[in-house]
Write an enzyme that holds these catalytic residues in place. Structure first.
Site, PDB file in Angstrom:
ATOM      1  N   ASP A  35       0.823  -1.204   0.000  1.00 25.13           N
ATOM      2  CA  ASP A  35       0.000   0.000   0.000  1.00 25.13           C
ATOM      3  C   ASP A  35       0.858   1.255   0.000  1.00 25.13           C
ATOM      4  O   ASP A  35       2.041   1.217   0.334  1.00 25.13           O
ATOM      5  CB  ASP A  35      -0.899   0.022   1.238  1.00 25.13           C
ATOM      6  CG  ASP A  35      -2.050  -0.961   1.107  1.00 25.13           C
ATOM      7  OD1 ASP A  35      -2.509  -1.186  -0.013  1.00 25.13           O
ATOM      8  OD2 ASP A  35      -2.472  -1.506   2.143  1.00 25.13           O
ATOM      9  N   LYS A  57      -3.808   2.593  -2.023  1.00 28.53           N
ATOM     10  CA  LYS A  57      -4.846   3.557  -2.328  1.00 28.53           C
ATOM     11  C   LYS A  57      -4.749   4.744  -1.390  1.00 28.53           C
ATOM     12  O   LYS A  57      -4.680   4.612  -0.182  1.00 28.53           O
ATOM     13  CB  LYS A  57      -6.221   2.925  -2.228  1.00 28.53           C
ATOM     14  CG  LYS A  57      -6.392   1.883  -1.156  1.00 28.53           C
ATOM     15  CD  LYS A  57      -7.745   1.239  -1.309  1.00 28.53           C
ATOM     16  CE  LYS A  57      -7.921   0.135  -0.280  1.00 28.53           C
ATOM     17  NZ  LYS A  57      -7.035  -1.004  -0.471  1.00 28.53           N
ATOM     18  N   MET A 170      -8.234   7.697  10.101  1.00 26.45           N
ATOM     19  CA  MET A 170      -8.504   8.361   8.824  1.00 26.45           C
ATOM     20  C   MET A 170      -9.550   9.461   8.961  1.00 26.45           C
ATOM     21  O   MET A 170     -10.409   9.621   8.091  1.00 26.45           O
ATOM     22  CB  MET A 170      -8.982   7.312   7.794  1.00 26.45           C
ATOM     23  CG  MET A 170      -7.923   6.269   7.494  1.00 26.45           C
ATOM     24  SD  MET A 170      -8.575   4.798   6.614  1.00 26.45           S
ATOM     25  CE  MET A 170      -9.270   3.825   7.955  1.00 26.45           C
TER      26      MET A 170
END
Lengths: 248, 248
Positions: A35, A57, A170
């Protein structure tokens, strides 16, 4: 014969927080799918001649859809390869690890899973903030602020409570919206909050405040992703327990 | 000169889940204070000539009071020693790590903290149960069933919810009382539950069921401590994702 897939948690960022099993599998794999958030310090420990495939991503900018990653792993394993799927943090805590290996299970591909230190744990430790504490919190909740359709409509008033710590993954880009959602549901504006940018990594930065002032402070300091938000009175323990973790 | 204290998380039990930093400090320390749950596989990695002090506590049978452990660490550090305080799991998640180092901070003893893989993460991974999953849980809560005064009066109806996973530490002996408390607060008896004994260790055993039948099943199997209880629909994923983790 068919190969194998290793779904491995790389921890919060500091290569020193890798587990022995993670390193062993990193050095055994023929091909590595990694990632965006896997840093060079960790990627550099992968076997030198292993093929590296970036499938990472960024938020809302999916380089490779989930389904495609799973299909790629199946195909590589069927070619007899030992496939390392390297994820930040812990694969089973907001790592979508379960989703990715479901396809492997359906297709009969052998796999193993290695837990990693989740970001909340790493960030809190380096910031000197215990997630639980006799006098402050008998439980801790980990949430992600975003679902597939934007900011989740979570029952925030049940997540932010006396005697509980909340770690939000996040959530930085939604911080103003989160603060507003909390206030609307009656959460006290004096509730302590910490925001930890690049926790356990070089350049780690920590801003503390309250629900009332944290959004302004974070904007003034220009904090960016990745960032962890910790809400609860345990944050005040940092005044005493800050041991300089993560500072070079 | 004054020494230093290393507060180190040893992870859930499998020595393979130690971090590099943990091992480095284990091999540097002059004296080691360890708990009952630290197995020989991990303790055997401590520097051979380090002094070992068992300060472990079984539930309700405190070998050495918290305050005394802290005072001992202060005294040893003042003698110039590098003191390793080795804890199961993560020191800042039900490890009382914060409480133990408060005294160090007050006394001006240098210390550092190393996060470890917390038991919920290790147990869930080896059992093939993702703690979060797009279709099942957008948050996960860790609680301990016991406070200083027995079973905690937690708001269980807010902790056991659709879209959330609950991991209960040190709850096995209270399992019948917990199930009763959940039922009284209207939690559905069909809610899936897993109980994991000795997670990640030799002899790991896993029993799954529902809130309605788990207590009977666990008694029939004779499960003992240490055990982790996981409540939520993610438990059903084990049917597909069990990869044989923890089985020798």
């Amino acid at each position: 014969g068919v190969g194998e897939v290793y779904l491995v948690g790389a921890g919060p960022g500091d290569p020193d927080l890798l587990t022995f099993r993670a390193l062993r599998l990193m050095q055994r794999a023929d091909v590595v799918l990694y990632d965006r958030l896997i840093g060079e310090g960790i990627l550099g420990l992968v076997r030198r001649d292993a093929e590296r495939i970036h499938v990472g991503k960024a938020a809302r900018r999916h380089t490779m859809p989930q389904e495609e990653i799973s299909r790629l792993m199946v195909r590589l394993a069927r070619e007899g390869k030992r496939v390392l799927r390297l994820k930040g943090g812990d694969p089973f805590i907001f790592g979508r690890g379960g989703e990715e290996i479901e396809v492997l299970a359906e297709e009969g591909i052998p796999f193993q899973v290695v837990p990693g230190i989740t970001a909340a744990s790493g960030c809190a430790t380096y910031a000197g903030i215990p997630l639980t504490h006799r006098d402050h919190a008998h439980s801790v909740s980990f949430v992600t602020a975003h679902g597939r359709d934007g900011l989740l409509d979570l029952d925030w008033e049940h997540l932010i409570r006396p005697d509980q710590t909340l770690a939000i993954y996040m959530g930085l880009s939604s911080l103003p919206a989160l603060v507003e959602a909390f206030a609307r549901r009656g959460v006290d504006r004096s509730m302590p909050v910490a925001v930890i940018e690049k926790g356990t990594r070089p350049g780690q930065r920590i801003v503390t405040g309250t629900l009332g002032d944290i959004a302004g402070k974070v904007e003034a300091e220009g904090l960016g992703s990745p960032a962890m938000i910790i809400v609860g009175t345990v944050v005040t323990l940092r005044d005493k327990l800050d041991w300089g973790g993560g500072v070079e």
